[in-house]
Motif scaffolding. Sequence first.
Motif, mmCIF file in Angstrom:
data_model
loop_
_atom_site.group_PDB
_atom_site.id
_atom_site.type_symbol
_atom_site.label_atom_id
_atom_site.label_comp_id
_atom_site.label_asym_id
_atom_site.label_seq_id
_atom_site.Cartn_x
_atom_site.Cartn_y
_atom_site.Cartn_z
ATOM 1 N N ASN A 178 1.024 -1.427 0.159
ATOM 2 C CA ASN A 178 0.456 0.114 -0.126
ATOM 3 C C ASN A 178 0.830 1.343 0.249
ATOM 4 O O ASN A 178 1.413 1.636 1.284
ATOM 5 N N TYR A 214 -13.297 7.233 -1.519
ATOM 6 C CA TYR A 214 -13.827 7.782 -0.537
ATOM 7 C C TYR A 214 -14.090 9.786 -0.344
ATOM 8 O O TYR A 214 -13.277 10.367 -0.600
ATOM 9 N N LYS A 266 -9.960 5.156 -1.079
ATOM 10 C CA LYS A 266 -10.720 4.887 0.091
ATOM 11 C C LYS A 266 -9.804 3.556 1.280
ATOM 12 O O LYS A 266 -9.478 4.018 2.596
ATOM 13 N N ASN A 267 -9.127 2.303 0.438
ATOM 14 C CA ASN A 267 -8.082 2.026 1.082
ATOM 15 C C ASN A 267 -6.809 1.975 1.112
ATOM 16 O O ASN A 267 -5.566 1.023 0.748
#
Length: 551
Positions: A200, A531, A539-540
């Motif tokens: 990520n 988001y 969002k993530n």
Amino acid sequence: MDLKSFTSSKYQNLKTIINNYDLNEFIKLDSATFLKLAGSSLIGLGIIYLFKIWYSYRIFKRLGVKHVNYNFFYGNYKELLERKSNSNLIREWSEKYGKTYGYFEGHMPILVTSDLDIIQEIFIKQHSNFSAKKKRIVAASDDHPSVNLINSVGLRWKRMRNIMNPTFSSAKMRELSPDLVKCTDRLIEILENEQEKEINITNFLKRFTMDSIWNCAFGVDANIQYNPDNEYFVKCEKTFQLLGKPDNLPTLIGMYFHEFRSITFSIMNLMNKFLSKFIDMGSRVPTFWFMNRVFQIVDKRKADGIRKRDYLQLLIDAEGHDFKDEKLTDKNFTNFHIEKKMTIDEIKTNVTLFMFAGYETTSTMLSFSIHTLAKYQDQQKRVHEEIKSFFDSEKDSTIDSDSVQKLEYLDLFIKEVMRFYPIGPMTRRCTKETNVKGINIPKDLVIAVDTLSIHFDAENWGPVDPNEFYPERFSKETKRHPCAFMGFGAGPRNCIGMKFALIELKIALCKLILKHEFLPLPEDKQEVEIYEMFIRTPKNGVTATFRKRKD
């Protein structure tokens, strides 16, 4: 009887009545009726407030503008909460109701437009009549001493903006360039251990942007990238998570009882001061902790008399006394002389603003850029070829704030990423009643720009399909409406940190792309779920897999 005798007689009669009146009976009567009077007053005020809400819902009918169907008291906020991406829902409404229409957050009316001529009128031609932005949560009144640049109005905004503009000049960017390069090199070094595996990358980019801001804004090397548990980073993240919750108390009050935002802000401030005497509010509320630390840095810098070449020093040099120019917001402030001074409260709130405004937005745009490079391998190849060719052929050229500005295709690429993934909503609040393209805009009405509809309108961005990623559409030869691209807003109140953000983006991308190759995305990671609360974010986060380049 003459007037004097008559007056004296009346006075004596009144005195006799007062002396003979049983005060205890008066007190009993008053206490007996107090609850009735209080109850009646509350009911009366409630009825008046309900009438005000009803009247607010009639505004678009009075203006002759279409509006989205709403529920009494809630307005359209429930739909916005369910979607969790306001921009996408607003774009759908635009397809149904047209380029200009209204909706309600609670009972606060919002006029939405994607009409470029209306936007140009509001953001540029009549900017002095729209010299405020929408207040999103519980906030201070316009004339509160702690109001920052984003929330300031009229002459007060102009004074602050004039003081801060030099921070983002080319000369200042040149001074800050070594710090940006240093922070990027740290990012490259940390990522060395993450190759050939899916990560990520947004988490790394957040720490990178915060590291950059602490170095450039405060002259403080907080060692944030090497320490994921760094207290400054953790508290800042928690602050964003708290403010990003659509059902937190400040947001709900601001949404459903927007008339009482300033009162609520004052009450919360008093409660904070009172509770701080008994408990450590900083340890319980991350926002307070973070702001207190920033304020301490400002106070220490002033007390020690240390001078640095950073954003904070520019504001400290501009410290002055209280000003009254913010009271003159109804005047056309364009040609009004304003002294370049700031109060200590304004200095503290604006350095805090710099941190919050530059942290999440830049890391998000970097995340979208890396996602795009991995998704469109042909684009990654072309960007890499330009960067490599330029720095190989320019013998005396190193990656800095000046050299990255010469990379033409990289500039086109970043703008196209910003068109595809606009960061946040653009709003203005009317500060003086006016008429815009036949619509009578009342004072305090909020205007929101439907950026997604504008950025994907074939009339604005053709002939190549706007849904296709095509950086060449930003080439200098193509002429478009001045408000067709809203990446950083438009007009005098556009994003003040635009130049800093672009240089930070370009330096980071140059170094990352020269060192690493981002591998193609798997099918299930091709699209990013958005988001949105304050800004549009993945969002993530964004996942990426990369490896060291061999060439």
